[in-house]
Write a protein that holds these residues in place. Sequence first.
Motif, mmCIF file in Angstrom:
data_model
loop_
_atom_site.group_PDB
_atom_site.id
_atom_site.type_symbol
_atom_site.label_atom_id
_atom_site.label_comp_id
_atom_site.label_asym_id
_atom_site.label_seq_id
_atom_site.Cartn_x
_atom_site.Cartn_y
_atom_site.Cartn_z
ATOM 1 N N ALA A 41 5.194 18.653 -12.852
ATOM 2 C CA ALA A 41 6.441 19.444 -13.084
ATOM 3 C C ALA A 41 6.782 19.389 -14.237
ATOM 4 C CB ALA A 41 7.521 18.576 -12.246
ATOM 5 N N ALA A 42 6.491 18.316 -15.276
ATOM 6 C CA ALA A 42 6.776 18.348 -16.795
ATOM 7 C C ALA A 42 5.845 19.321 -17.575
ATOM 8 C CB ALA A 42 6.692 16.832 -17.255
ATOM 9 N N PHE A 43 4.574 19.378 -17.120
ATOM 10 C CA PHE A 43 3.691 20.302 -17.986
ATOM 11 C C PHE A 43 3.024 21.189 -17.345
ATOM 12 C CE2 PHE A 43 3.568 15.576 -18.928
ATOM 13 C CZ PHE A 43 3.575 15.963 -20.552
ATOM 14 N N PHE A 44 3.161 21.474 -16.035
ATOM 15 C CA PHE A 44 2.691 22.780 -15.592
ATOM 16 C C PHE A 44 3.440 23.751 -14.613
ATOM 17 C CE2 PHE A 44 -0.572 19.516 -16.003
ATOM 18 C CZ PHE A 44 -1.603 19.821 -16.934
ATOM 19 N N HIS A 45 3.931 23.088 -13.672
ATOM 20 C CA HIS A 45 4.918 23.782 -12.834
ATOM 21 C C HIS A 45 6.199 23.213 -12.823
ATOM 22 C CE1 HIS A 45 1.228 25.740 -11.491
ATOM 23 N NE2 HIS A 45 0.760 24.749 -11.247
ATOM 24 N N PRO A 46 7.282 23.756 -13.441
ATOM 25 C CA PRO A 46 8.856 23.135 -13.592
ATOM 26 C C PRO A 46 9.380 23.186 -12.074
ATOM 27 C CG PRO A 46 8.345 24.661 -15.207
ATOM 28 C CD PRO A 46 7.099 25.043 -14.718
ATOM 29 N N GLN A 47 8.914 24.103 -11.345
ATOM 30 C CA GLN A 47 9.520 24.384 -10.135
ATOM 31 C C GLN A 47 9.029 22.913 -9.182
ATOM 32 O OE1 GLN A 47 7.191 26.355 -11.257
ATOM 33 N NE2 GLN A 47 5.569 26.783 -9.873
ATOM 34 N N LEU A 48 8.286 22.296 -9.494
ATOM 35 C CA LEU A 48 7.827 21.131 -8.877
ATOM 36 C C LEU A 48 8.812 19.805 -8.930
ATOM 37 C CD1 LEU A 48 4.020 21.014 -8.996
ATOM 38 C CD2 LEU A 48 5.525 21.514 -6.870
ATOM 39 N N TRP A 49 9.757 19.857 -9.850
ATOM 40 C CA TRP A 49 10.763 18.897 -10.271
ATOM 41 C C TRP A 49 11.438 18.315 -8.971
ATOM 42 C CZ3 TRP A 49 10.471 15.592 -13.598
ATOM 43 C CH2 TRP A 49 10.092 15.708 -14.925
ATOM 44 N N PHE A 50 11.822 19.490 -7.986
ATOM 45 C CA PHE A 50 12.423 19.100 -6.938
ATOM 46 C C PHE A 50 11.462 18.090 -5.689
ATOM 47 C CE2 PHE A 50 13.183 19.558 -2.140
ATOM 48 C CZ PHE A 50 14.516 19.491 -2.082
ATOM 49 N N ALA A 51 10.311 18.421 -5.830
ATOM 50 C CA ALA A 51 9.101 17.527 -5.135
ATOM 51 C C ALA A 51 9.177 16.117 -5.936
ATOM 52 C CB ALA A 51 7.669 17.910 -4.849
ATOM 53 N N ALA A 52 9.206 16.346 -7.156
ATOM 54 C CA ALA A 52 9.158 15.075 -7.856
ATOM 55 C C ALA A 52 10.325 14.178 -7.616
ATOM 56 C CB ALA A 52 8.996 15.194 -9.208
ATOM 57 N N ARG A 55 0.805 -1.191 -0.093
ATOM 58 C CA ARG A 55 0.000 -0.009 0.164
ATOM 59 C C ARG A 55 0.912 1.389 0.031
ATOM 60 N NH1 ARG A 55 -3.755 -3.549 2.730
ATOM 61 N NH2 ARG A 55 -2.522 -3.262 4.714
ATOM 62 N N LEU A 56 1.869 1.321 0.966
ATOM 63 C CA LEU A 56 2.841 2.432 0.725
ATOM 64 C C LEU A 56 3.497 2.511 -0.374
ATOM 65 C CD1 LEU A 56 4.255 4.743 2.226
ATOM 66 C CD2 LEU A 56 5.881 3.062 3.425
ATOM 67 N N PHE A 57 3.890 1.245 -1.294
ATOM 68 C CA PHE A 57 4.503 1.520 -2.339
ATOM 69 C C PHE A 57 3.698 2.006 -3.556
ATOM 70 C CE2 PHE A 57 4.543 -0.606 -6.550
ATOM 71 C CZ PHE A 57 6.192 -0.243 -7.143
ATOM 72 N N ALA A 58 2.039 1.758 -3.582
ATOM 73 C CA ALA A 58 1.324 2.132 -4.512
ATOM 74 C C ALA A 58 0.999 3.675 -4.075
ATOM 75 C CB ALA A 58 -0.079 1.504 -4.144
ATOM 76 N N ALA A 59 0.897 4.070 -2.774
ATOM 77 C CA ALA A 59 0.812 5.665 -2.763
ATOM 78 C C ALA A 59 2.059 6.451 -3.050
ATOM 79 C CB ALA A 59 0.622 5.773 -1.006
ATOM 80 N N LEU A 60 3.181 6.033 -2.680
ATOM 81 C CA LEU A 60 4.302 6.720 -3.303
ATOM 82 C C LEU A 60 4.469 6.833 -4.798
ATOM 83 C CD1 LEU A 60 7.083 5.188 -0.554
ATOM 84 C CD2 LEU A 60 5.909 7.552 -0.722
ATOM 85 N N LEU A 61 4.101 5.739 -5.502
ATOM 86 C CA LEU A 61 4.146 5.791 -6.832
ATOM 87 C C LEU A 61 3.107 6.820 -7.491
ATOM 88 C CD1 LEU A 61 5.189 4.547 -9.591
ATOM 89 C CD2 LEU A 61 3.459 2.639 -9.339
ATOM 90 N N LEU A 62 1.757 6.884 -6.787
ATOM 91 C CA LEU A 62 0.854 7.637 -7.335
ATOM 92 C C LEU A 62 1.186 9.034 -7.007
ATOM 93 C CD1 LEU A 62 -1.833 8.160 -8.367
ATOM 94 C CD2 LEU A 62 -2.737 8.133 -6.050
ATOM 95 N N ALA A 63 1.914 9.271 -5.770
ATOM 96 C CA ALA A 63 2.361 10.642 -5.631
ATOM 97 C C ALA A 63 3.559 11.022 -6.562
ATOM 98 C CB ALA A 63 3.204 10.576 -4.338
ATOM 99 N N SER A 64 4.456 10.111 -7.087
ATOM 100 C CA SER A 64 5.646 10.356 -7.857
ATOM 101 C C SER A 64 5.049 10.670 -9.187
ATOM 102 C CB SER A 64 6.488 9.047 -7.908
ATOM 103 O OG SER A 64 6.979 8.915 -6.733
ATOM 104 N N TRP A 65 4.009 9.970 -9.662
ATOM 105 C CA TRP A 65 3.284 10.123 -11.065
ATOM 106 C C TRP A 65 2.869 11.545 -11.053
ATOM 107 C CZ3 TRP A 65 0.826 6.996 -15.092
ATOM 108 C CH2 TRP A 65 1.634 5.744 -15.486
ATOM 109 N N SER A 66 2.121 11.815 -9.878
ATOM 110 C CA SER A 66 1.457 13.297 -10.026
ATOM 111 C C SER A 66 2.244 14.307 -9.818
ATOM 112 C CB SER A 66 0.418 13.145 -8.669
ATOM 113 O OG SER A 66 -0.464 12.174 -8.535
ATOM 114 N N LEU A 67 3.333 14.261 -9.255
ATOM 115 C CA LEU A 67 4.272 15.491 -9.258
ATOM 116 C C LEU A 67 4.966 15.589 -10.448
ATOM 117 C CD1 LEU A 67 5.421 15.038 -5.316
ATOM 118 C CD2 LEU A 67 4.096 16.933 -6.376
ATOM 119 N N THR A 68 5.406 14.267 -10.980
ATOM 120 C CA THR A 68 6.189 14.479 -11.993
ATOM 121 C C THR A 68 5.449 14.932 -13.296
ATOM 122 O OG1 THR A 68 7.481 12.428 -11.467
ATOM 123 C CG2 THR A 68 7.476 12.992 -13.907
ATOM 124 N N THR A 69 3.997 14.621 -13.375
ATOM 125 C CA THR A 69 3.065 15.190 -14.484
ATOM 126 C C THR A 69 3.051 16.715 -14.183
ATOM 127 O OG1 THR A 69 1.851 13.042 -14.412
ATOM 128 C CG2 THR A 69 0.772 14.993 -15.348
#
Length: 403
Positions: free
Chosen positions: A235-246, A219-233
């Motif tokens: 950062a890539a398309f809307f807010h480049p400053q979020l690459w640090f969080a990704a 469950r923690l793996f799935a939650a971290l994966l979802l967060a990683s996907w969301s932040l990467t998306t």
Amino acid sequence: MQIPIRSFLPADPPLAPMLFSRRPIVHRFWLTGLLAAWIGIALGFWLWASQQGLLGIPEAWSTLKIWHARLQIELFLGSFLLGFALQSGPHVIGGQPPSPLPLLRLLALLQIGFLLSLPLFPAWPAWIGALLVSAAYLAAVYFLARITASGDPLRRLSRGIPLTASFLPMAIAPWLPLDEPSVALWILFCGPVTSALVAAQQLIQNVLAGQHLRGNAARLFAALLLASWSLTTLAAFFHPQLWFAAGAAWLSLFVHFLSATRFLQAVRQQALTSIQLTLLLGFAAALLAASSLLVPQLIPQDGTLHLLGAGMFTLLILGVAARVVSFFSGIQAINDRLLSYLLLLWSLIALFRVASASGWSPGSPLLALLLLCGSLLFAFWSARVLLCLRKISQKITPDLLYK
């Protein structure tokens, strides 16, 4: 005193012949990936040499850069990932395998679509080609979703859903500007990296006797994966400053994965082999790539891109594919110790490529040596893998054609 060669290359134990219960398809997908790699890697070496002044800058630099990215992502990585997922997916996820014929039609869709996308054709078939490539990857999502639905419920969060979702970015790839590092990074992290984490679970559990992700760890793996996907998306398309969080999210995911699967403990308990070295080097590249997003001044996005592409994915394919085709074909593709040496050499070449993207120049003599070593290494590896792929095809009997 002459040192016997067997002290450097001890003989491998004999392989037990593999009996097929259903028609293998992996050799067809991986042959496509191999052909794409010959062109894509050669093109990448040419661009690298041009960028460093060893060769002149070609007039079609921008176009060649785009097609290098498309070849490597859509056809090279994509074909190897599809071959693994559709061949081993039912075993990894625990579901029912689909008929081989629709899967082979999927491969034909990918091949024809990519050919129609080439600039050799008029503009309008390129759109058709992109549609066909997208349709091939969406078909893979459909088949994997069906396998997941009929599979082991305990593996859905950690394997079935991530593996299925990892092909969605690949389906979108033909419509995106892959020459932009941020876009390519989104595809690689959310697509192949996610697939690699599922494949690594299978290898760690079955080959290294590591821990399977279950319960809270899954469950923690799935939650971290979802967060990683969301932040990467974002950062890539809307807010480049979020690459640090990704980067922080992916780093947290990798650390949790290594801890929950007890990967390092499993490696320490056994003698080091090529498959363990493959995973160690691959995870090291993944951790460094995620860390580089935290300190973009150290490694630019183009460097991170090549760290994932050459340092992680190509290396994983070199190590894992050689092992898989050996067991499927019944003949050793490459001596295990020799393969370990080749993996170390390829990692060194990848590090030089990343360093050059950060502004360091290896110099013409060293660059020429790196390109020569990389070309010879890949030519030898691909020739041996091609031999095993041919042997797999010869082992298919008429009774397996429709199983």
